[in-house]
Scaffold this motif. Structure first.
Motif, PDB file in Angstrom:
ATOM      1  N   PRO A   1       0.837  -1.209   0.000  1.00  0.00           N
ATOM      2  CA  PRO A   1       0.000   0.000   0.000  1.00  0.00           C
ATOM      3  C   PRO A   1       0.873   1.260   0.000  1.00  0.00           C
ATOM      4  N   GLU A   2       0.312   2.333  -0.508  1.00  0.00           N
ATOM      5  CA  GLU A   2       1.028   3.618  -0.514  1.00  0.00           C
ATOM      6  C   GLU A   2       0.100   4.712   0.005  1.00  0.00           C
ATOM      7  N   LEU A   3       0.676   5.625   0.796  1.00  0.00           N
ATOM      8  CA  LEU A   3      -0.099   6.712   1.385  1.00  0.00           C
ATOM      9  C   LEU A   3      -0.572   7.697   0.311  1.00  0.00           C
ATOM     10  N   SER A   4      -1.533   8.537   0.673  1.00  0.00           N
ATOM     11  CA  SER A   4      -2.019   9.602  -0.209  1.00  0.00           C
ATOM     12  C   SER A   4      -0.834  10.444  -0.696  1.00  0.00           C
ATOM     13  N   PHE A   5      -0.869  10.817  -1.955  1.00  0.00           N
ATOM     14  CA  PHE A   5       0.190  11.603  -2.629  1.00  0.00           C
ATOM     15  C   PHE A   5       1.461  10.807  -2.881  1.00  0.00           C
ATOM     16  N   LYS A   6       1.453   9.510  -2.534  1.00  0.00           N
ATOM     17  CA  LYS A   6       2.647   8.685  -2.768  1.00  0.00           C
ATOM     18  C   LYS A   6       2.277   7.423  -3.541  1.00  0.00           C
TER      19      LYS A   6
ATOM     20  N   ASP B   1      -5.263   5.177  -2.836  1.00  0.00           N
ATOM     21  CA  ASP B   1      -4.381   5.367  -1.682  1.00  0.00           C
ATOM     22  C   ASP B   1      -4.736   4.515  -0.461  1.00  0.00           C
ATOM     23  N   ALA B   2      -3.758   4.413   0.439  1.00  0.00           N
ATOM     24  CA  ALA B   2      -3.905   3.639   1.675  1.00  0.00           C
ATOM     25  C   ALA B   2      -3.740   4.570   2.880  1.00  0.00           C
ATOM     26  N   LEU B   3      -3.702   3.974   4.076  1.00  0.00           N
ATOM     27  CA  LEU B   3      -3.755   4.763   5.316  1.00  0.00           C
ATOM     28  C   LEU B   3      -2.534   4.519   6.209  1.00  0.00           C
ATOM     29  N   PRO B   4      -2.213   5.502   7.058  1.00  0.00           N
ATOM     30  CA  PRO B   4      -1.087   5.331   7.989  1.00  0.00           C
ATOM     31  C   PRO B   4      -1.477   4.485   9.203  1.00  0.00           C
TER      32      PRO B   4
ATOM     33  N   GLY C   1      -3.362 -10.381  10.414  1.00  0.00           N
ATOM     34  CA  GLY C   1      -2.858 -11.746  10.459  1.00  0.00           C
ATOM     35  C   GLY C   1      -2.875 -12.444   9.103  1.00  0.00           C
ATOM     36  N   LEU C   2      -3.192 -11.717   8.034  1.00  0.00           N
ATOM     37  CA  LEU C   2      -3.194 -12.318   6.698  1.00  0.00           C
ATOM     38  C   LEU C   2      -1.767 -12.690   6.295  1.00  0.00           C
ATOM     39  N   SER C   3      -1.637 -13.769   5.496  1.00  0.00           N
ATOM     40  CA  SER C   3      -0.290 -14.167   5.059  1.00  0.00           C
ATOM     41  C   SER C   3       0.322 -13.106   4.148  1.00  0.00           C
ATOM     42  N   PHE C   4      -0.529 -12.312   3.493  1.00  0.00           N
ATOM     43  CA  PHE C   4      -0.006 -11.249   2.618  1.00  0.00           C
ATOM     44  C   PHE C   4      -0.217  -9.863   3.251  1.00  0.00           C
ATOM     45  N   SER C   5      -0.092  -9.804   4.573  1.00  0.00           N
ATOM     46  CA  SER C   5      -0.210  -8.520   5.293  1.00  0.00           C
ATOM     47  C   SER C   5       0.847  -7.531   4.810  1.00  0.00           C
ATOM     48  N   SER C   6       0.518  -6.258   4.910  1.00  0.00           N
ATOM     49  CA  SER C   6       1.479  -5.215   4.558  1.00  0.00           C
ATOM     50  C   SER C   6       2.514  -5.037   5.665  1.00  0.00           C
ATOM     51  N   LYS C   7       3.783  -4.966   5.247  1.00  0.00           N
ATOM     52  CA  LYS C   7       4.846  -4.635   6.216  1.00  0.00           C
ATOM     53  C   LYS C   7       5.447  -3.281   5.833  1.00  0.00           C
TER      54      LYS C   7
ATOM     55  N   ALA D   1      -6.551  -0.133   4.760  1.00  0.00           N
ATOM     56  CA  ALA D   1      -7.596  -0.393   5.760  1.00  0.00           C
ATOM     57  C   ALA D   1      -8.945   0.156   5.324  1.00  0.00           C
ATOM     58  N   CYS D   2      -8.994   0.780   4.140  1.00  0.00           N
ATOM     59  CA  CYS D   2     -10.272   1.311   3.643  1.00  0.00           C
ATOM     60  C   CYS D   2     -10.708   0.525   2.400  1.00  0.00           C
ATOM     61  N   GLY D   3      -9.982  -0.554   2.116  1.00  0.00           N
ATOM     62  CA  GLY D   3     -10.399  -1.434   1.013  1.00  0.00           C
ATOM     63  C   GLY D   3     -10.139  -0.890  -0.386  1.00  0.00           C
ATOM     64  N   HIS D   4      -9.306   0.138  -0.511  1.00  0.00           N
ATOM     65  CA  HIS D   4      -9.073   0.692  -1.847  1.00  0.00           C
ATOM     66  C   HIS D   4      -8.328  -0.313  -2.746  1.00  0.00           C
ATOM     67  N   ASP D   5      -7.610  -1.264  -2.111  1.00  0.00           N
ATOM     68  CA  ASP D   5      -6.964  -2.328  -2.897  1.00  0.00           C
ATOM     69  C   ASP D   5      -8.020  -3.199  -3.591  1.00  0.00           C
TER      70      ASP D   5
END
Ligand SMILES: [Zn+2]
Ligand SMILES: [Zn+2]
Length: 429
Positions: free
Chosen positions: A44-49, A96-99, A105-111, A127-131
Motif C-alpha cells: 500500500p502507498e499513502l495519499s500523494f505517494k 491510496d492507503a492509510l497510515p 494476520g493475513l499471510s499477505f499482510s502489509s509490512k 484499511a479502507c479497502g481501496h486495494d
C-alpha cells in the motif's frame, strides 16, 4: 432496458447465487485478479505517494486495450476505451492507503512503512479497502474490453489518488479531467462496506456521505504561576466551557431533522502541574449534509469561541478551517432508479439494502458537483463464516481499523458484475 449483459457470478456463499442469470465467466478472470489484489494489499502507498499503485493500475488497463494517461493531478490515472459512438461513462477507483500498521494476520499482510505528513515513519495499510476497489476495476476493465459487442460509447476509468486526504478528485478536475478528456454523461464508483456480508449492496438515493470540515481552534489566555490564577487568564476552564458550548450548536441550534455531528477530537494545553499555560488548542471534525446546516455550525463555532473568550476578557481566538473540506456525495435519483433493476437482477431484491447516509466523507462528490449524474454504492465484503465469527466476539472491525480486510475472492465477482452490468446498461439505453 435492452441488451443487458448478465455476467456469470459464482459466489462461494450459500446465501447468494446469481449463476442462472449469467452469460460470462468472471471466475476465469478472478484467478488472475487474486495475485494482483494480494500484491496491492501487500504494497500500500499513502495519499500523494501512490506512484507504484498507479503504475500497476495503468499497466493492467493498457493490457485490456485502454489508452492510459498517468501522473494526472498527482499520481492520477485516466484510461480510455473508445468503442464506436455512444454515451461516455466514467468509472472511478481510488488508489491510496492509510497510515495504520496492519494487524489482520493475513499471510499477505502489509509490512510497508512510509513517511507520513508529520515526517515520521508509519506503518501503511489498505484499511479502507481501496486495494479491492482497484482490483475490482481491473476486473471490470477486462470484462468490458472482452465484450465490446455488448456496448458502444466511450468508457473512461480513472484511478484517483489522495482520496483519504479529500484532495485527489479536486486535483484531477483542476488538471483538466473534464476538459482534456470527454466529460462523462454518468459517473459510478463503489466502496467496500466492513460489516455486511458478501452479496449485500447498499443503494441510496440522494445523500450518501456527509460534508466534512476540519477545524483548528486556538483559545488565547495569559500564562502564569499555578498558585496565582488571578494574575492569569487560564485557557483551560475557558476552553472546557467552549467544548461543552459547541455541542449546543448540534442539540439546540440546528434543525433536529437534518443530521450533523461535531466532534472535538483533540484538546491540548499546558506542560506542567503548576504552570497556567497561555493557550489551548482544539481540533474538530464537523459533519453535515445541507449547506444551511453546514454554514450554521461553522458560523456558530466562531461565535461561541469569540463570546466565551470575551467573557474571560481573553484575546480574540483563532478559528481556522484546515485541511480540505469534502462535500457530501449525493446520488442522482434518476440514475439510481435506472440501475436498481440491474442490482436486483444480480444480487436479488432482498440483498439491495437501503438505509441512512453515512457521516463519513468521500471526495467522489466532486464529480457530481461538476454536473455529472453520479452514483456511489457500497459492497458487503464479509464472508458468511467471518461474519458469524465476528458476531460471536461481539465486534466487527470497521473501515480504517488495523483488523479490517475484505473477503476478496468472494466480494470481487459481485463488485465486478454490478459495476460492469451498470456501465453496459448506461451505454445501451
Ligand atoms: Zn477511508
Ligand atoms: Zn475509502
Amino acid at each position: 432496458m435492452k441488451n443487458l449483459l448478465f455476467l456469470l457470478v459464482l459466489i462461494p456463499t450459500a446465501s447468494f447465487a446469481a449463476e442462472e442469470k449469467s452469460e460470462l465467466d468472471i471466475k476465469g478472470i478472478l484467478q488472475g485478479l487474486m495475485p494482483i489484489y494480494e500484491d496491492l494489499h501487500q504494497n500500500p502507498e499513502l495519499s500523494f505517494k501512490e506512484q507504484k499503485t498507479a503504475e500497476l493500475f495503468a499497466a493492467e488497463l493498457k493490457k485490456s486495450g485502454f489508452q492510459t494517461t498517468t501522473n494526472f493531478g498527482g499520481f492520477g490515472v485516466v484510461a480510455i476505451l473508445k468503442n464506436n459512438s455512444g454515451p461516455t461513462v466514467m468509472l472511478r477507483t481510488d488508489l491510496d492507503a492509510l497510515p495504520i500498521t496492519e494487524e489482520t494476520g493475513l499471510s499477505f499482510s502489509s509490512k510497508q512503512k512510509q513517511k507520513s505528513s508529520q515526517k515520521s515513519e508509519v506503518g501503511v495499510m489498505h484499511a479502507c479497502g481501496h486495494d479491492l476497489h482497484i482490483t475490482n476495476m481491473i476486473g471490470v476493465a477486462k470484462v468490458l474490453s472482452q465484450n465490446k459487442t455488448r456496448w458502444h460509447g466511450t468508457l473512461i476509468i480513472i484511478g484517483q489518488p489522495a482520496e483519504e486526504m479529500g484532495a485527489g478528485a479536486r486535483l484531477m478536475l483542476a488538471a483538466g479531467l473534464f476538459k482534456q478528456f470527454p466529460k462523462p454523461d454518468f459517473a459510478l464508483a463503489l466502496h467496500v462496506e466492513s460489516n455486511e456480508s458478501v452479496g449485500k449492496v447498499r443503494l441510496l438515493s440522494g445523500p450518501v456521505t456527509a460534508n466534512v470540515d476540519t477545524i483548528d481552534i486556538t483559545m488565547h489566555g495569559r500564562g502564569g504561576h499555578g498558585a496565582n490564577p488571578h494574575e492569569t487568564i487560564d485557557p483551560i476552564p475557558m476552553t472546557s466551557e467552549l467544548v461543552l458550548a459547541l455541542q449546543t450548536l448540534i442539540s439546540r441550534e440546528k434543525d433536529p431533522s437534518d443530521p450533523a455531528v461535531l466532534t472535538v477530537g483533540s484538546f491540548h494545553s499546558g506542560s506542567k502541574h503548576n504552570i497556567i499555560s497561555s493557550s489551548a488548542q482544539l481540533l474538530l471534525t464537523v459533519r453535515s449534509f445541507s449547506k444551511e446546516t453546514r454554514a450554521k455550525i461553522l458560523d456558530g463555532i466562531r461565535r461561541k469561541a469569540k463570546s466565551i473568550a470575551d467573557s474571560y476578557q481573553a484575546p480574540a481566538p483563532e478559528v481556522t478551517i484546515t485541511g480540505e473540506p469534502v462535500p457530501s456525495v449525493v446520488n442522482d435519483a434518476k440514475l439510481v432508479e435506472r440501475l436498481r433493476p440491474v442490482f436486483i437482477k444480480i444480487v436479488g431484491e432482498k440483498n439491495v439494502l437501503g438505509g441512512r447516509p453515512s457521516m463519513v466523507g468521500e471526495d467522489f462528490s466532486r464529480y457530481g458537483l461538476e454536473g455529472v449524474p453520479s452514483l456511489m454504492f457500497t459492497l458487503g465484503t464479509l464472508s458468511e463464516s467471518r461474519l458469524e465469527k465476528y458476531k460471536k466476539t461481539g465486534s466487527i472491525p470497521s473501515l480504517h481499523s488495523s483488523a479490517y480486510f475484505p473477503s476478496a475472492a468472494e466480494s470481487l465477482p459481485v463488485g465486478i458484475a454490478l459495476m460492469a452490468e451498470s456501465a453496459i446498461t448506461l451505454f445501451n439505453n
